[in-house]
Design an enzyme around this catalytic site. Structure first.
Site, PDB file in Angstrom:
ATOM      1  N   SER A 186      14.874  45.430 -15.029  1.00 11.24           N
ATOM      2  CA  SER A 186      14.111  45.766 -16.235  1.00 11.24           C
ATOM      3  C   SER A 186      14.920  45.264 -17.428  1.00 11.24           C
ATOM      4  O   SER A 186      16.135  45.042 -17.298  1.00 11.24           O
ATOM      5  CB  SER A 186      13.978  47.291 -16.314  1.00 11.24           C
ATOM      6  OG  SER A 186      13.578  47.699 -17.599  1.00 11.24           O
TER       7      SER A 186
ATOM      8  N   TYR B 195      17.701  55.795 -16.013  1.00 12.91           N
ATOM      9  CA  TYR B 195      16.912  54.605 -15.642  1.00 12.91           C
ATOM     10  C   TYR B 195      17.709  53.337 -15.963  1.00 12.91           C
ATOM     11  O   TYR B 195      17.841  52.449 -15.116  1.00 12.91           O
ATOM     12  CB  TYR B 195      15.590  54.622 -16.410  1.00 12.91           C
ATOM     13  CG  TYR B 195      14.667  53.462 -16.116  1.00 12.91           C
ATOM     14  CD1 TYR B 195      14.030  53.352 -14.886  1.00 12.91           C
ATOM     15  CD2 TYR B 195      14.415  52.479 -17.071  1.00 12.91           C
ATOM     16  CE1 TYR B 195      13.160  52.291 -14.613  1.00 12.91           C
ATOM     17  CE2 TYR B 195      13.549  51.423 -16.816  1.00 12.91           C
ATOM     18  CZ  TYR B 195      12.931  51.328 -15.586  1.00 12.91           C
ATOM     19  OH  TYR B 195      12.076  50.283 -15.316  1.00 12.91           O
TER      20      TYR B 195
HETATM   21  N1  LIG Z   1       5.907  48.464 -16.257  1.00 14.12           N
HETATM   22  C1  LIG Z   1       6.951  48.117 -16.979  1.00 14.12           C
HETATM   23  O1  LIG Z   1       6.867  48.056 -18.220  1.00 14.12           O
HETATM   24  C2  LIG Z   1       8.248  47.742 -16.298  1.00 14.12           C
HETATM   25  C3  LIG Z   1       9.233  47.145 -17.070  1.00 14.12           C
HETATM   26  C4  LIG Z   1      10.432  46.793 -16.465  1.00 14.12           C
HETATM   27  C5  LIG Z   1      10.636  47.031 -15.127  1.00 14.12           C
HETATM   28  N2  LIG Z   1       9.665  47.627 -14.384  1.00 14.12           N
HETATM   29  C6  LIG Z   1       9.949  47.874 -12.975  1.00 14.12           C
HETATM   30  O2  LIG Z   1       8.917  47.342 -12.172  1.00 14.12           O
HETATM   31  C7  LIG Z   1       8.891  48.030 -10.917  1.00 14.12           C
HETATM   32  C8  LIG Z   1       7.443  48.366 -10.574  1.00 14.12           C
HETATM   33  O3  LIG Z   1       6.962  49.318 -11.497  1.00 14.12           O
HETATM   34  P1  LIG Z   1       5.488  49.268 -12.131  1.00 14.12           P
HETATM   35  O4  LIG Z   1       5.648  48.987 -13.558  1.00 14.12           O
HETATM   36  O5  LIG Z   1       4.604  48.444 -11.302  1.00 14.12           O
HETATM   37  O6  LIG Z   1       5.110  50.827 -12.031  1.00 14.12           O
HETATM   38  P2  LIG Z   1       4.100  51.660 -11.111  1.00 14.12           P
HETATM   39  O7  LIG Z   1       2.729  51.136 -11.288  1.00 14.12           O
HETATM   40  O8  LIG Z   1       4.369  53.093 -11.427  1.00 14.12           O
HETATM   41  O9  LIG Z   1       4.592  51.324  -9.633  1.00 14.12           O
HETATM   42  C9  LIG Z   1       5.754  51.881  -9.097  1.00 14.12           C
HETATM   43  C10 LIG Z   1       5.720  51.698  -7.596  1.00 14.12           C
HETATM   44  O10 LIG Z   1       6.915  52.259  -7.045  1.00 14.12           O
HETATM   45  C11 LIG Z   1       6.555  53.067  -5.926  1.00 14.12           C
HETATM   46  N3  LIG Z   1       7.529  54.138  -5.730  1.00 14.12           N
HETATM   47  C12 LIG Z   1       7.923  55.094  -6.612  1.00 14.12           C
HETATM   48  N4  LIG Z   1       8.780  55.936  -6.023  1.00 14.12           N
HETATM   49  C13 LIG Z   1       8.943  55.506  -4.743  1.00 14.12           C
HETATM   50  C14 LIG Z   1       9.685  55.968  -3.634  1.00 14.12           C
HETATM   51  N5  LIG Z   1      10.450  57.082  -3.685  1.00 14.12           N
HETATM   52  N6  LIG Z   1       9.611  55.285  -2.468  1.00 14.12           N
HETATM   53  C15 LIG Z   1       8.824  54.181  -2.376  1.00 14.12           C
HETATM   54  N7  LIG Z   1       8.101  53.692  -3.386  1.00 14.12           N
HETATM   55  C16 LIG Z   1       8.151  54.357  -4.557  1.00 14.12           C
HETATM   56  C17 LIG Z   1       5.157  53.597  -6.258  1.00 14.12           C
HETATM   57  O11 LIG Z   1       4.416  53.876  -5.084  1.00 14.12           O
HETATM   58  P3  LIG Z   1       4.193  55.319  -4.403  1.00 14.12           P
HETATM   59  O12 LIG Z   1       3.974  56.304  -5.484  1.00 14.12           O
HETATM   60  O13 LIG Z   1       3.000  55.074  -3.521  1.00 14.12           O
HETATM   61  O14 LIG Z   1       5.423  55.574  -3.590  1.00 14.12           O
HETATM   62  C18 LIG Z   1       4.532  52.378  -6.933  1.00 14.12           C
HETATM   63  O15 LIG Z   1       3.975  51.511  -5.969  1.00 14.12           O
HETATM   64  C19 LIG Z   1       9.803  49.242 -11.081  1.00 14.12           C
HETATM   65  O16 LIG Z   1      11.037  48.996 -10.444  1.00 14.12           O
HETATM   66  C20 LIG Z   1       9.998  49.343 -12.587  1.00 14.12           C
HETATM   67  O17 LIG Z   1      11.225  49.936 -12.917  1.00 14.12           O
HETATM   68  C21 LIG Z   1       8.469  47.990 -14.937  1.00 14.12           C
END
Ligand SMILES: NC(=O)c1ccc[n+]([C@@H]2O[C@H](COP(=O)([O-])OP(=O)(O)OC[C@H]3O[C@@H](n4cnc5c(N)ncnc54)[C@H](OP(=O)(O)O)[C@@H]3O)[C@@H](O)[C@H]2O)c1
Length: 266
Positions: A143, A156
């Site tokens: 991130s 985080y």
């Molecule tokens: N969106 C942003 O602005 C942003 C920015 C920078 C980085 N990121 C990173 O991108 C990645 C994906 O996030 P996203 O933005 O797509 O958010 P999201 O829509 O909330 O997706 C998060 C995913 O992680 C899974 N997850 C959460 N806890 C878990 C666990 N204990 N075991 C297995 N899976 C788990 C969730 O699935 P389940 O609930 O089904 O387990 C979901 O599929 C993350 O690492 C996040 O830190 C996001």
């Protein structure tokens, strides 16, 4: 021609039930990859699977990133079915919305368990197989918070900074085995990440924050990550103008501090 590189590859994606992981699964599957979809919510994974362009080239494999004991058996299931794991995408994660002074250490550990130990544990389970393959790729989704700290993101940001240390070291160690490592540092992406972020009492934040709502789409983010993968880049910064902050922090830390302290935490 360059897309051919991905044809018939097996890609294991964590956090595939939502957001960036789901978008990566769709696009990679459309490019001819077999995708292994992992996260905790099996029902949502099945919905993602049914909506893939080539659902026959996919597998749903529920996996909780906090359950280290499941990583080796899960890896065996993928190998038994597909023989190789060409690409591992460490994407699953949770964010945070709480001040460090108010956050019990258990919450820090819970975030670290998913975002850091989950990724490195799964990578260690997959590595012995990758080491015997001709070539493979590990993609880890960090991130912008992996490049600098921010309000209400102490745990985080720490978990994302830790990923850089681990995966840059691994890149050097595994180059001899033709294992490439790509680190992605997204800015704001319009996903559920803020709704699911943990507060100091362990409940979820529940709000779709303005920064996320105004962010790039998960599809655009996935496209940038896949392009970087195809070009064997070491890092990629998908996002809007906010990603410029990483350069500012690196080359002008005092100016960066003056700018970042004026930003809203959500
Ligand atoms: N969106 C942003 O602005 C942003 C920015 C920078 C980085 N990121 C990173 O991108 C990645 C994906 O996030 P996203 O933005 O797509 O958010 P999201 O829509 O909330 O997706 C998060 C995913 O992680 C899974 N997850 C959460 N806890 C878990 C666990 N204990 N075991 C297995 N899976 C788990 C969730 O699935 P389940 O609930 O089904 O387990 C979901 O599929 C993350 O690492 C996040 O830190 C996001």
């Amino acid at each position: 021609m360059i897309m051919k590189k991905l044809e018939d590859k097996t890609v294991w994606i964590t956090g595939a039930s939502s957001g960036i992981g789901q978008a990566l699964a769709r696009q990679l599957n459309a490019l001819g990859c077999t995708v292994v979809l992992s996260s905790r919510n099996e029902t949502l994974l099945e919905v993602v699977q049914n909506n893939l362009p080539n659902p026959d080239k996919s597998m749903v494999l529920p996996l909780d990133l906090t359950k280290q004991e499941e990583f080796v058996p899960a890896t065996k299931k993928v190998i038994d079915r597909f023989k190789d794991i060409d690409i591992l995408i460490n994407n699953g994660g949770i964010s945070q919305r709480s001040f460090a002074s108010e956050t019990p250490i258990d919450i820090d550990r819970a975030i670290m368990e998913v975002n850091y130990f989950g990724h490195i544990g799964l990578t260690k389970a997959v590595l012995p197989f990758m080491q015997t393959q001709k070539e493979s790729h590990i993609v880890t989704i960090s991130s912008l918070s992996g490049k600098f700290g921010f309000f209400q993101r102490s745990a985080y940001a720490a978990s994302k900074h830790a990923l850089q240390g681990f995966f840059e070291s691994l890149r050097l160690e595994e180059e001899k085995n033709n294992i490439k490592v790509l680190l992605a540092y997204p800015g704001f992406v319009n996903t559920n990440i803020s709704q699911n972020a943990l507060r100091s009492d362990g409940t979820t934040h529940g709000n779709h924050d303005e920064n996320q709502a105004n962010g790039i789409s998960p599809g655009e983010c996935a496209e940038k990550i896949i392009n970087a993968l195809l070009k064997d880049k070491l890092e990629v910064f998908p996002g809007g103008r906010e990603v410029k902050a990483a350069k500012l922090k690196r080359f002008a830390p005092n100016t960066f501090h003056k700018v970042i302290k004026k930003q809203k935490p959500t």
